[in-house]
Design an enzyme around this catalytic site. Structure first.
Site, PDB file in Angstrom:
ATOM      1  N   CYS A 255       7.116 -14.664  21.695  1.00 29.74           N
ATOM      2  CA  CYS A 255       7.621 -15.716  20.560  1.00 29.74           C
ATOM      3  C   CYS A 255       7.491 -14.837  19.172  1.00 29.74           C
ATOM      4  O   CYS A 255       6.641 -15.136  18.507  1.00 29.74           O
ATOM      5  CB  CYS A 255       7.018 -16.892  20.605  1.00 29.74           C
ATOM      6  SG  CYS A 255       6.978 -17.899  21.814  1.00 29.74           S
ATOM      7  N   PRO A 258       8.432 -13.882  12.962  1.00 26.64           N
ATOM      8  CA  PRO A 258       9.121 -13.094  12.088  1.00 26.64           C
ATOM      9  C   PRO A 258       9.007 -11.702  12.398  1.00 26.64           C
ATOM     10  O   PRO A 258       9.642 -10.817  11.521  1.00 26.64           O
ATOM     11  CB  PRO A 258       9.017 -13.459  10.662  1.00 26.64           C
ATOM     12  CG  PRO A 258       7.639 -14.024  10.779  1.00 26.64           C
ATOM     13  CD  PRO A 258       7.247 -14.618  11.890  1.00 26.64           C
ATOM     14  N   GLY A 259       8.018 -11.097  13.301  1.00 27.17           N
ATOM     15  CA  GLY A 259       7.888  -9.872  13.665  1.00 27.17           C
ATOM     16  C   GLY A 259       6.600  -9.237  13.064  1.00 27.17           C
ATOM     17  O   GLY A 259       6.586  -8.022  13.023  1.00 27.17           O
ATOM     18  N   GLY A 260       5.857  -9.907  12.328  1.00 24.89           N
ATOM     19  CA  GLY A 260       4.527  -9.303  11.746  1.00 24.89           C
ATOM     20  C   GLY A 260       3.498  -8.710  12.727  1.00 24.89           C
ATOM     21  O   GLY A 260       3.298  -7.544  12.679  1.00 24.89           O
ATOM     22  N   LYS A 261       3.492  -9.403  14.024  1.00 28.13           N
ATOM     23  CA  LYS A 261       2.491  -9.081  14.796  1.00 28.13           C
ATOM     24  C   LYS A 261       3.110  -7.813  15.532  1.00 28.13           C
ATOM     25  O   LYS A 261       2.405  -6.855  16.005  1.00 28.13           O
ATOM     26  CB  LYS A 261       2.071 -10.233  15.646  1.00 28.13           C
ATOM     27  CG  LYS A 261       1.423 -11.453  15.073  1.00 28.13           C
ATOM     28  CD  LYS A 261       1.091 -12.631  15.831  1.00 28.13           C
ATOM     29  CE  LYS A 261       0.715 -13.682  15.005  1.00 28.13           C
ATOM     30  NZ  LYS A 261       1.690 -14.289  14.247  1.00 28.13           N
ATOM     31  N   ASP A 278      12.769 -14.020  20.846  1.00 28.63           N
ATOM     32  CA  ASP A 278      12.838 -15.370  20.301  1.00 28.63           C
ATOM     33  C   ASP A 278      13.977 -16.081  20.662  1.00 28.63           C
ATOM     34  O   ASP A 278      15.111 -15.686  20.721  1.00 28.63           O
ATOM     35  CB  ASP A 278      12.713 -15.064  18.839  1.00 28.63           C
ATOM     36  CG  ASP A 278      12.173 -16.297  18.045  1.00 28.63           C
ATOM     37  OD1 ASP A 278      10.855 -16.311  17.716  1.00 28.63           O
ATOM     38  OD2 ASP A 278      12.552 -17.400  17.570  1.00 28.63           O
ATOM     39  N   ASP A 306      14.872 -17.552  25.567  1.00 29.44           N
ATOM     40  CA  ASP A 306      13.617 -18.536  25.681  1.00 29.44           C
ATOM     41  C   ASP A 306      12.631 -17.810  26.643  1.00 29.44           C
ATOM     42  O   ASP A 306      13.181 -17.581  27.934  1.00 29.44           O
ATOM     43  CB  ASP A 306      13.979 -19.830  26.482  1.00 29.44           C
ATOM     44  CG  ASP A 306      12.878 -20.786  26.671  1.00 29.44           C
ATOM     45  OD1 ASP A 306      11.890 -20.423  26.467  1.00 29.44           O
ATOM     46  OD2 ASP A 306      13.324 -22.030  26.894  1.00 29.44           O
ATOM     47  N   ASP A 325       2.135 -15.832  21.034  1.00 33.53           N
ATOM     48  CA  ASP A 325       1.702 -16.583  19.825  1.00 33.53           C
ATOM     49  C   ASP A 325       2.810 -18.121  19.979  1.00 33.53           C
ATOM     50  O   ASP A 325       3.956 -18.000  19.368  1.00 33.53           O
ATOM     51  CB  ASP A 325       2.288 -15.928  18.602  1.00 33.53           C
ATOM     52  CG  ASP A 325       1.846 -16.448  17.396  1.00 33.53           C
ATOM     53  OD1 ASP A 325       0.926 -17.186  17.113  1.00 33.53           O
ATOM     54  OD2 ASP A 325       2.392 -16.350  16.341  1.00 33.53           O
ATOM     55  N   CYS A 378      -1.607 -21.059  15.469  1.00 34.47           N
ATOM     56  CA  CYS A 378      -2.282 -21.608  14.055  1.00 34.47           C
ATOM     57  C   CYS A 378      -2.342 -22.947  14.068  1.00 34.47           C
ATOM     58  O   CYS A 378      -2.260 -23.577  13.062  1.00 34.47           O
ATOM     59  CB  CYS A 378      -1.111 -21.284  13.089  1.00 34.47           C
ATOM     60  SG  CYS A 378       0.415 -21.757  13.095  1.00 34.47           S
TER      61      CYS A 378
END
EC number: 2.1.1.176
Length: 437
Positions: A255, A258-261, A278, A306, A325, A378
């Site tokens: 998932c 926005p791509g930070g990880k 995503d 998915d 995530d 989170c």
């Protein structure tokens, strides 16, 4: 900028904030989405920052402002006056949280009332704001902005710790940055910031992290466009610490938006064979843009799919590691997304838990024996976190929980839970699972 232009910009900023807030309060819109849509139309970066600051301040202080309006208005404003009500709250925030000069806050907000097409209400707006200036705002309980079902659940889950959650979630979150140590160290980047008059600090636990004393627009971050720095909370940065990866491991970010990880993993391990999914193709485009900015020479396989529907995207080759995530209630990031408290419903949790379970089952099938799956959210709710993982372990014979250190938070079943504000980071849950050989 000439005085008249400055005044006009000030009115436009208050008007923009009121319209954003009305959309969030009365149309159920996302604050992030509304800001993203509206801010490009505000030309001056200082005005954009003001609009954003007003919106966040109002959402954090909404319970007190609601009480003030009930006390100070002769009669409640009708639903058709949603923008006028939001404008009054925007005026409150300027006097209360932002501590702007009263004459500027009142003048611009009253003029914004006229710009709304409500000149007859300008006197009322002026009178209410002057009363706020004189009297201050009513005291409200720390949990006043939380839905009753969520208050009860957090107290049931965490006991006395829930009170600290309510307090910390109302505070402004610090701005965390991440630097690619192969190019620039955190200490070197702190020095670059100091040259721009920006005070920042490295972190003793987070190897790639820099924390600012005061948030700034990304346009002020040296080297942002060149990928020398990214904005990412400390809790999210620890994802890369939890996964021990071989240099050329096959990794799934299930998932990814926005791509930070994903970008962080590539910064740490340039030879990774990374697949990023995503379900939302538009959000997946943000992953592509993030990786292109931070690691333009890396190759990532992107699939708008998915993750639970493995037949639609998986080629059958198992992964060495999976990062899940998972979609969640976002109850750990209320200080960054205060509109969560307006929009989240109790029955959302049932749907989210079912989705998380499906994603766990599907991602587990794609993992090789001996591989690791890192489950993160989170969320602060046990149902989404430790209860979810405990249920998965009970029904999955080849799944084994792996220990994570205290730097990831408090022991929480088979995982670790961080609460908002601890280590100045967001609320976050981590669970590391090994697939038995």
């Amino acid at each position: 900028m000439m005085a008249a232009e400055t005044a006009a910009a000030g009115v436009a900023s208050r008007l923009a904030a009121a319209r954003i807030l009305a959309a969030v309060f009365d149309q159920g819109r996302s604050l992030k989405a509304e800001l993203t849509a509206a801010l490009p139309g505000v030309s001056d970066p200082r005005d954009r920052a003001l609009v954003e600051a007003i919106c966040f301040a109002v959402l954090r202080r909404r319970p007190a402002y609601d009480v003030a309006l009930r006390q100070w208005l002769e009669r409640p404003l009708p639903p058709r006056d949603a923008e006028l009500k939001a404008l009054l709250m925007a005026g409150f925030a300027q006097l209360d949280v932002l501590q702007l000069p009263a004459h500027a806050a009142l003048s611009a907000t009253v003029e914004a009332c006229r710009a709304l097409g409500r000149p007859r209400q300008a006197g009322m707006v002026n009178a209410v704001l002057r009363r706020a200036q004189r009297e201050g705002f009513p005291a409200v309980a720390d949990d006043a902005g939380w839905p009753s079902w969520l208050r009860k659940q957090l107290r049931a889950d965490w006991g006395d710790q829930a009170e600290a959650i309510f307090v910390e979630s109302a505070r402004m979150a610090p701005m965390w940055l991440r630097v690619p140590r192969a190019r620039v160290s955190p200490a070197e980047y702190v020095a670059r910031l100091a040259e721009q008059g920006i005070t920042a600090h490295t972190d003793p636990v987070l190897a790639d992290a820099v924390r600012l004393d005061t948030a700034v627009p990304v346009s002020q971050l040296p080297g942002f466009a060149q990928g020398d720095v990214s904005v990412q909370d400390g809790s999210a940065q620890q994802v890369a610490d939890a996964l021990a990866l071989a240099p050329a491991a096959r990794v799934l970010d299930a998932c990814a938006a926005p791509g930070g990880k994903a970008a962080h993993l590539l910064e740490r391990h340039p030879q990774l064979q990374l697949t990023a999914l995503d379900v939302d193709a538009r959000r997946l485009e943000r992953v592509r843009q993030t990786v292109q900015r931070t690691a333009p020479d890396r190759t990532v396989r992107l699939h708008p799919a998915d993750a639970a529907d493995t037949a639609a995207w998986w080629d059958g080759q198992p992964f060495d590691a999976v990062l899940l995530d998972a979609p969640c209630s976002a109850t750990g990031v209320v200080r960054r997304q205060p509109d969560v408290l307006l929009h989240r419903r109790a029955d959302d949790i049932d749907a989210l838990c079912a989705l998380q379970a499906r994603l766990l089952e599907a991602c587990w099938r794609t993992l090789r024996p001996g591989g690791q799956l890192l489950y993160t959210t989170c969320s602060l709710l046990k149902r989404e976190n430790q209860t979810q993982i405990e249920a998965f372990l009970q029904r999955t014979a080849d799944a084994q929980a792996q220990p994570l250190g205290a730097q990831f938070g408090h022991a929480a079943g088979a995982g670790r839970q961080r609460f908002p504000g601890e280590q100045q980071c967001d609320g976050f849950f981590y669970a590391l699972l090994l697939k038995a050989s």
